[in-house]
Write a protein that holds these residues in place. Structure first.
Motif, PDB file in Angstrom:
ATOM      1  N   ALA A  79       0.838  -1.193   0.000  1.00 23.07           N
ATOM      2  CA  ALA A  79       0.000   0.000   0.000  1.00 23.07           C
ATOM      3  C   ALA A  79       0.876   1.247   0.000  1.00 23.07           C
ATOM      4  O   ALA A  79       2.038   1.212   0.427  1.00 23.07           O
ATOM      5  CB  ALA A  79      -0.915   0.011   1.228  1.00 23.07           C
ATOM      6  N   ILE A  80       0.312   2.341  -0.498  1.00 24.48           N
ATOM      7  CA  ILE A  80       0.907   3.656  -0.291  1.00 24.48           C
ATOM      8  C   ILE A  80      -0.158   4.526   0.367  1.00 24.48           C
ATOM      9  O   ILE A  80      -1.360   4.260   0.265  1.00 24.48           O
ATOM     10  CB  ILE A  80       1.439   4.301  -1.591  1.00 24.48           C
ATOM     11  CG1 ILE A  80       0.289   4.692  -2.534  1.00 24.48           C
ATOM     12  CG2 ILE A  80       2.423   3.366  -2.288  1.00 24.48           C
ATOM     13  CD1 ILE A  80       0.748   5.564  -3.704  1.00 24.48           C
ATOM     14  N   ASP A  81       0.292   5.578   1.047  1.00 21.73           N
ATOM     15  CA  ASP A  81      -0.604   6.401   1.865  1.00 21.73           C
ATOM     16  C   ASP A  81      -0.401   7.872   1.499  1.00 21.73           C
ATOM     17  O   ASP A  81       0.662   8.437   1.757  1.00 21.73           O
ATOM     18  CB  ASP A  81      -0.294   6.163   3.347  1.00 21.73           C
ATOM     19  CG  ASP A  81      -1.347   6.721   4.296  1.00 21.73           C
ATOM     20  OD1 ASP A  81      -2.236   7.458   3.830  1.00 21.73           O
ATOM     21  OD2 ASP A  81      -1.261   6.421   5.505  1.00 21.73           O
ATOM     22  N   LEU A  82      -1.416   8.475   0.873  1.00 21.79           N
ATOM     23  CA  LEU A  82      -1.365   9.887   0.502  1.00 21.79           C
ATOM     24  C   LEU A  82      -2.058  10.720   1.580  1.00 21.79           C
ATOM     25  O   LEU A  82      -3.070  10.307   2.133  1.00 21.79           O
ATOM     26  CB  LEU A  82      -2.056  10.128  -0.835  1.00 21.79           C
ATOM     27  CG  LEU A  82      -1.615   9.286  -2.040  1.00 21.79           C
ATOM     28  CD1 LEU A  82      -2.311   9.785  -3.302  1.00 21.79           C
ATOM     29  CD2 LEU A  82      -0.108   9.309  -2.211  1.00 21.79           C
ATOM     30  N   PHE A  83      -1.524  11.912   1.840  1.00 16.13           N
ATOM     31  CA  PHE A  83      -2.036  12.769   2.917  1.00 16.13           C
ATOM     32  C   PHE A  83      -1.998  11.959   4.218  1.00 16.13           C
ATOM     33  O   PHE A  83      -2.970  11.883   4.961  1.00 16.13           O
ATOM     34  CB  PHE A  83      -3.456  13.259   2.617  1.00 16.13           C
ATOM     35  CG  PHE A  83      -3.609  13.837   1.231  1.00 16.13           C
ATOM     36  CD1 PHE A  83      -3.207  15.123   0.961  1.00 16.13           C
ATOM     37  CD2 PHE A  83      -4.127  13.081   0.197  1.00 16.13           C
ATOM     38  CE1 PHE A  83      -3.326  15.658  -0.318  1.00 16.13           C
ATOM     39  CE2 PHE A  83      -4.256  13.595  -1.078  1.00 16.13           C
ATOM     40  CZ  PHE A  83      -3.857  14.893  -1.348  1.00 16.13           C
ATOM     41  N   ALA A  84      -0.837  11.363   4.476  1.00 17.90           N
ATOM     42  CA  ALA A  84      -0.726  10.303   5.465  1.00 17.90           C
ATOM     43  C   ALA A  84      -0.846  10.783   6.903  1.00 17.90           C
ATOM     44  O   ALA A  84      -1.101   9.973   7.799  1.00 17.90           O
ATOM     45  CB  ALA A  84       0.605   9.569   5.282  1.00 17.90           C
ATOM     46  N   GLY A  85      -0.640  12.081   7.157  1.00 20.06           N
ATOM     47  CA  GLY A  85      -0.758  12.578   8.516  1.00 20.06           C
ATOM     48  C   GLY A  85       0.161  11.832   9.463  1.00 20.06           C
ATOM     49  O   GLY A  85       1.283  11.454   9.114  1.00 20.06           O
ATOM     50  N   VAL A  86      -0.328  11.593  10.664  1.00 22.90           N
ATOM     51  CA  VAL A  86       0.497  10.909  11.655  1.00 22.90           C
ATOM     52  C   VAL A  86       0.535   9.403  11.433  1.00 22.90           C
ATOM     53  O   VAL A  86       1.344   8.701  12.024  1.00 22.90           O
ATOM     54  CB  VAL A  86       0.007  11.234  13.081  1.00 22.90           C
ATOM     55  CG1 VAL A  86      -1.254  10.446  13.430  1.00 22.90           C
ATOM     56  CG2 VAL A  86       1.100  10.999  14.112  1.00 22.90           C
ATOM     57  N   GLY A  87      -0.362   8.875  10.572  1.00 22.19           N
ATOM     58  CA  GLY A  87      -0.237   7.477  10.183  1.00 22.19           C
ATOM     59  C   GLY A  87      -1.308   6.515  10.620  1.00 22.19           C
ATOM     60  O   GLY A  87      -1.078   5.303  10.639  1.00 22.19           O
ATOM     61  N   GLY A  88      -2.496   7.003  10.940  1.00 24.23           N
ATOM     62  CA  GLY A  88      -3.561   6.091  11.339  1.00 24.23           C
ATOM     63  C   GLY A  88      -3.948   5.117  10.243  1.00 24.23           C
ATOM     64  O   GLY A  88      -4.170   3.925  10.498  1.00 24.23           O
ATOM     65  N   PHE A  89      -4.038   5.609   8.995  1.00 28.25           N
ATOM     66  CA  PHE A  89      -4.380   4.733   7.868  1.00 28.25           C
ATOM     67  C   PHE A  89      -3.273   3.693   7.680  1.00 28.25           C
ATOM     68  O   PHE A  89      -3.528   2.509   7.447  1.00 28.25           O
ATOM     69  CB  PHE A  89      -4.534   5.571   6.597  1.00 28.25           C
ATOM     70  CG  PHE A  89      -5.773   5.273   5.799  1.00 28.25           C
ATOM     71  CD1 PHE A  89      -6.422   4.050   5.880  1.00 28.25           C
ATOM     72  CD2 PHE A  89      -6.294   6.228   4.929  1.00 28.25           C
ATOM     73  CE1 PHE A  89      -7.571   3.788   5.125  1.00 28.25           C
ATOM     74  CE2 PHE A  89      -7.433   5.986   4.178  1.00 28.25           C
ATOM     75  CZ  PHE A  89      -8.065   4.756   4.272  1.00 28.25           C
ATOM     76  N   SER A  90      -2.018   4.139   7.781  1.00 27.46           N
ATOM     77  CA  SER A  90      -0.888   3.218   7.633  1.00 27.46           C
ATOM     78  C   SER A  90      -0.885   2.165   8.740  1.00 27.46           C
ATOM     79  O   SER A  90      -0.614   0.981   8.485  1.00 27.46           O
ATOM     80  CB  SER A  90       0.426   3.999   7.656  1.00 27.46           C
ATOM     81  OG  SER A  90       0.562   4.835   6.524  1.00 27.46           O
ATOM     82  N   ALA A  91      -1.184   2.599   9.974  1.00 29.53           N
ATOM     83  CA  ALA A  91      -1.240   1.645  11.082  1.00 29.53           C
ATOM     84  C   ALA A  91      -2.334   0.610  10.850  1.00 29.53           C
ATOM     85  O   ALA A  91      -2.144  -0.585  11.111  1.00 29.53           O
ATOM     86  CB  ALA A  91      -1.469   2.381  12.397  1.00 29.53           C
TER      87      ALA A  91
END
Length: 305
Positions: free
Chosen positions: A4-16
């Motif tokens: 996956a890649i994460d755009l507008f990733a912020g602090v990373g909740g979507f990535s987590a």
């Protein structure tokens, strides 16, 4: 393992959440250096880019199976106040998702925003652009509380799949967790409710909350929150925003909910690192995605494939 890649990733909740769902987050990008710094602190194996994604050359991003994106919500949120020219620029960030999808054509894209995103005057055009790239769209409004997060946080997720028809997902419905599971009534810096300078509206709201909820409860300190008088600690807290706006009241004393409690009320992993500055931490928290909700969604997408 899906990438996956994460755009507008912020602090990373979507990535987590993607990591919890068994994905590898290969690349994450955001325009704000502070957000990139703290995303990198929590996701050191991810490659990071700090840039304006509306100007990005997405050929620099790695190939991926899943595109995650949380374009700016401030231009759509009912909490934004009166529309200003900068809201147009914030709303336009959603077009970066189309550009990235055109370059990479991942199997799945998941876009998160406030429900009002679907009422944007250009939302039909945005959907048409995604359709033109071969994506079927399944928009759904989900409450993080239904994923077991101790916060009522309703967000729109647009699931785009390269399929003839929109995907049909079976999301789990987890037991709601109360704010009391996170809020520590013995911790924090407390002050008298009747402290000089406290606004009359705040005092009236707290008094009404005391009549309704008893000795200890949550009160929206700025604005009306999810109810003029607040809410019980025995249910999820209302939506967290980019400033500390919820207060804990106990008897004749009160304090603000801390950023560390905000981290847990978002369902970020234990030990997830945040800035020491409370205002900066809240800015990152309030713009975030709840990881468990993201994980539930990504698992449901995988199971529907």
């Amino acid at each position: 393992m899906l990438t996956a890649i994460d755009l507008f990733a912020g602090v990373g909740g979507f990535s987590a959440g993607a990591t919890m769902a068994g994905c590898r987050v290969a690349w994450a990008a955001n325009h704000w250096p502070t957000a990139v710094q703290w995303h990198a602190a929590n996701h050191p194996d991810t490659v990071h880019a700090c840039q304006d994604l509306q100007q990005a050359d997405f050929r620099d991003a790695p190939a991926h199976d899943i595109l995650l994106a949380s374009p700016a919500c401030q231009g759509h949120s009912p909490a934004r106040g009166k529309d200003r020219p900068h809201h147009d620029a914030q709303r336009a960030t959603a077009w970066a998702v189309v550009t990235c999808a055109e370059v990479h054509r991942p199997a799945v894209a998941v876009v998160e925003n406030v429900p009002e995103f679907a009422r944007w005057v250009l939302y039909p055009a945005w959907c048409a652009a995604m359709h033109a790239l071969g994506y079927a769209l399944a928009p759904m409004v989900l409450d993080a509380a239904d994923s077991g997060v101790p916060q009522h946080r309703r967000r729109l997720f647009v699931v785009a799949t390269r399929s003839r028809h929109p995907v049909e997902l079976r999301m789990p419905r987890r037991e709601h967790r109360p704010a009391a599971a996170v809020i520590d009534l013995s911790a924090g810096r407390w002050s008298p409710v009747a402290r000089p300078g406290r606004s009359a509206r705040t005092l009236a709201r707290i008094e009404a909350g005391r009549r309704q909820f008893g000795d200890a409860f949550l009160a929206p300190y700025y604005g009306s929150g999810s109810g003029e008088t607040g809410r019980s600690l025995h249910r999820p807290i209302g939506t967290l925003t980019t400033r500390a706006r919820w207060a804990v009241v106990r008897g004749d004393r009160m304090r603000m909910v801390s950023a560390s409690e905000g981290r847990d009320l978002m369902g970020l992993p234990a030990g997830y690192r945040l800035p020491a500055n409370e205002a900066t931490a809240w800015h990152l928290i309030g713009n975030g995605v709840c990881p468990q909700q993201a994980a539930d969604l990504l698992v449901a997408i995988r199971e529907a494939a």
